[in-house]
Design a protein around this motif. Structure first.
Motif, mmCIF file in Angstrom:
data_model
loop_
_atom_site.group_PDB
_atom_site.id
_atom_site.type_symbol
_atom_site.label_atom_id
_atom_site.label_comp_id
_atom_site.label_asym_id
_atom_site.label_seq_id
_atom_site.Cartn_x
_atom_site.Cartn_y
_atom_site.Cartn_z
ATOM 1 N N ASP A 81 64.807 70.862 58.461
ATOM 2 C CA ASP A 81 64.913 70.370 57.091
ATOM 3 C C ASP A 81 64.448 71.494 56.175
ATOM 4 N N SER A 82 65.404 72.292 55.697
ATOM 5 C CA SER A 82 65.034 73.465 54.897
ATOM 6 C C SER A 82 64.440 73.083 53.551
ATOM 7 N N ALA A 83 64.811 71.906 53.019
ATOM 8 C CA ALA A 83 64.220 71.459 51.746
ATOM 9 C C ALA A 83 62.722 71.219 51.925
ATOM 10 N N GLN A 84 62.335 70.594 53.051
ATOM 11 C CA GLN A 84 60.909 70.374 53.321
ATOM 12 C C GLN A 84 60.192 71.700 53.518
ATOM 13 N N LEU A 85 60.845 72.632 54.222
ATOM 14 C CA LEU A 85 60.228 73.952 54.411
ATOM 15 C C LEU A 85 59.954 74.597 53.057
ATOM 16 N N ARG A 86 60.905 74.510 52.159
ATOM 17 C CA ARG A 86 60.730 75.145 50.842
ATOM 18 C C ARG A 86 59.680 74.414 50.002
ATOM 19 N N GLN A 87 59.543 73.118 50.202
ATOM 20 C CA GLN A 87 58.461 72.392 49.529
ATOM 21 C C GLN A 87 57.107 72.906 50.016
ATOM 22 N N SER A 88 57.010 73.155 51.314
ATOM 23 C CA SER A 88 55.763 73.691 51.867
ATOM 24 C C SER A 88 55.507 75.098 51.338
ATOM 25 N N ALA A 89 56.564 75.912 51.249
ATOM 26 C CA ALA A 89 56.407 77.264 50.698
ATOM 27 C C ALA A 89 55.960 77.207 49.242
ATOM 28 N N ALA A 90 56.497 76.249 48.483
ATOM 29 C CA ALA A 90 56.087 76.097 47.083
ATOM 30 C C ALA A 90 54.609 75.704 46.991
ATOM 31 N N ALA A 91 54.148 74.896 47.950
ATOM 32 C CA ALA A 91 52.728 74.524 47.972
ATOM 33 C C ALA A 91 51.859 75.746 48.266
ATOM 34 N N VAL A 92 52.352 76.648 49.120
ATOM 35 C CA VAL A 92 51.630 77.899 49.383
ATOM 36 C C VAL A 92 51.613 78.765 48.127
ATOM 37 N N HIS A 93 52.712 78.784 47.389
ATOM 38 C CA HIS A 93 52.744 79.524 46.123
ATOM 39 C C HIS A 93 51.657 79.022 45.169
ATOM 40 N N LYS A 94 51.443 77.706 45.154
ATOM 41 C CA LYS A 94 50.387 77.154 44.292
ATOM 42 C C LYS A 94 49.009 77.661 44.719
ATOM 43 N N LEU A 95 48.799 77.772 46.032
ATOM 44 C CA LEU A 95 47.525 78.317 46.513
ATOM 45 C C LEU A 95 47.352 79.768 46.059
ATOM 46 N N ILE A 96 48.439 80.534 46.124
ATOM 47 C CA ILE A 96 48.368 81.927 45.664
ATOM 48 C C ILE A 96 48.066 81.970 44.177
ATOM 49 N N ASP A 97 48.750 81.124 43.409
ATOM 50 C CA ASP A 97 48.512 81.067 41.962
ATOM 51 C C ASP A 97 47.040 80.795 41.656
ATOM 52 N N PHE A 114 51.591 80.948 62.089
ATOM 53 C CA PHE A 114 51.890 80.817 63.519
ATOM 54 C C PHE A 114 52.988 79.779 63.709
ATOM 55 N N SER A 115 54.031 80.144 64.466
ATOM 56 C CA SER A 115 55.101 79.229 64.823
ATOM 57 C C SER A 115 55.719 78.598 63.571
ATOM 58 N N GLN A 116 55.655 77.282 63.424
ATOM 59 C CA GLN A 116 56.234 76.644 62.249
ATOM 60 C C GLN A 116 55.607 77.183 60.962
ATOM 61 N N GLY A 117 54.318 77.459 61.003
ATOM 62 C CA GLY A 117 53.650 78.036 59.841
ATOM 63 C C GLY A 117 54.178 79.410 59.487
ATOM 64 N N GLY A 118 54.621 80.152 60.510
ATOM 65 C CA GLY A 118 55.197 81.471 60.256
ATOM 66 C C GLY A 118 56.538 81.386 59.556
ATOM 67 N N ALA A 119 57.332 80.359 59.903
ATOM 68 C CA ALA A 119 58.612 80.167 59.227
ATOM 69 C C ALA A 119 58.396 79.888 57.743
ATOM 70 N N VAL A 120 57.385 79.090 57.440
ATOM 71 C CA VAL A 120 57.028 78.849 56.040
ATOM 72 C C VAL A 120 56.507 80.138 55.409
ATOM 73 N N GLY A 121 55.753 80.910 56.192
ATOM 74 C CA GLY A 121 55.211 82.174 55.696
ATOM 75 C C GLY A 121 56.288 83.132 55.247
ATOM 76 N N TYR A 122 57.367 83.244 56.019
ATOM 77 C CA TYR A 122 58.480 84.111 55.617
ATOM 78 C C TYR A 122 59.005 83.698 54.242
ATOM 79 N N GLU A 123 59.297 82.422 54.099
ATOM 80 C CA GLU A 123 59.859 81.927 52.838
ATOM 81 C C GLU A 123 58.875 82.117 51.684
ATOM 82 N N ALA A 124 57.615 81.763 51.916
ATOM 83 C CA ALA A 124 56.623 81.830 50.841
ATOM 84 C C ALA A 124 56.350 83.261 50.398
ATOM 85 N N ALA A 125 56.164 84.161 51.353
ATOM 86 C CA ALA A 125 55.809 85.543 51.015
ATOM 87 C C ALA A 125 56.974 86.303 50.399
ATOM 88 N N LEU A 126 58.157 86.153 50.986
ATOM 89 C CA LEU A 126 59.292 86.951 50.526
ATOM 90 C C LEU A 126 59.852 86.480 49.187
#
Length: 218
Positions: A81-97, A114-126
């Motif tokens: 579910d890429s929409a959920q992944l991007r929601q998680s990445a957006a939540a990481v962006h808020k932490l960075i903010d 790590f693992s699923q967290g790494g997939a979110v990490g790619y989206e959030a960081a890049l």
């Protein structure tokens, strides 16, 4: 989406941050021990260990568990579910903010996953709109590679990709695939493997420390 976060403060005022994203069904507590291994003379690191939201996961018979996104098929390329992944990445962006608002330079913020967290990490960081210090991707895969909209601010983001050669959960082929694709797109990638399953090992942690030492050298 606001995340519940385990925070570990350094003994001196923080001037750097590592945000560490755990894997499917795990918790932020999994990586708290890393605070003892990763210490640097030139960085007082605040560690943030977010806990993923509780979601039903299709591949686990719909059981509700800590998950950054749903996985509906475990074929080699995975269906997620890429929409959920991007929601998680957006939540990481808020932490960075929040860290920027607290006075931390964006270039002294590292994302790790790590693992699923790494997939979110790619989206959030890049996709983050300000330059970050780096991304560590452990035993993971680049889930949004085909349709990610990367930020030009992080077009030269240093990437450390580490994978176990005996990983039965996320085959090393997926780590290789991510590294090759990112290198082709011009990112500076360090790719390292270890004779281990879906886990971390001491040699790997030592390599992390060397790589992070370069990121925090200034």
């Amino acid at each position: 989406m606001a995340l519940d976060v385990i925070t570990h403060e350094p003994s001196a005022p923080a001037d750097a941050v590592i945000i560490w994203l755990h894997g499917l069904g795990a918790s932020g507590n999994d990586f708290v021990p890393m605070t003892e291994h990763l210490r640097f003379e030139r960085a007082n690191i605040r560690f943030l260990f977010p806990n993923a939201p509780q979601l039903p996961v299709t591949i686990n018979q719909g059981m509700v568990m800590p998950a950054w996104y749903d996985i509906t098929d475990m074929s080699i390329d995975r269906t997620i579910d890429s929409a959920q992944l991007r929601q998680s990445a957006a939540a990481v962006h808020k932490l960075i903010d929040e860290q920027l608002a607290a006075g931390i330079s964006s270039q002294r913020i590292i994302i790790a996953g790590f693992s699923q967290g790494g997939a979110v990490g790619y989206e959030a960081a890049l996709t983050y709109p300000q330059p970050l210090g780096g991304l560590m991707a452990h035993s993971t895969y680049f889930a949004t590679a085909e349709d990610i909209k990367p930020s030009t601010a992080n077009s030269q983001l240093p990437l450390l990709i580490q994978h176990g050669t005996q990983d039965p959960v996320v085959p090393e082929l997926l780590g290789q695939k991510a590294a090759k694709l990112l290198q082709q797109r011009g990112y500076p990638v360090t790719y390292q493997t270890y004779p281990m399953p879906h886990s971390l090992c001491l040699e790997q942690v030592e390599d992390m420390k060397k790589w992070l030492g370069d990121r925090f050298a200034d």
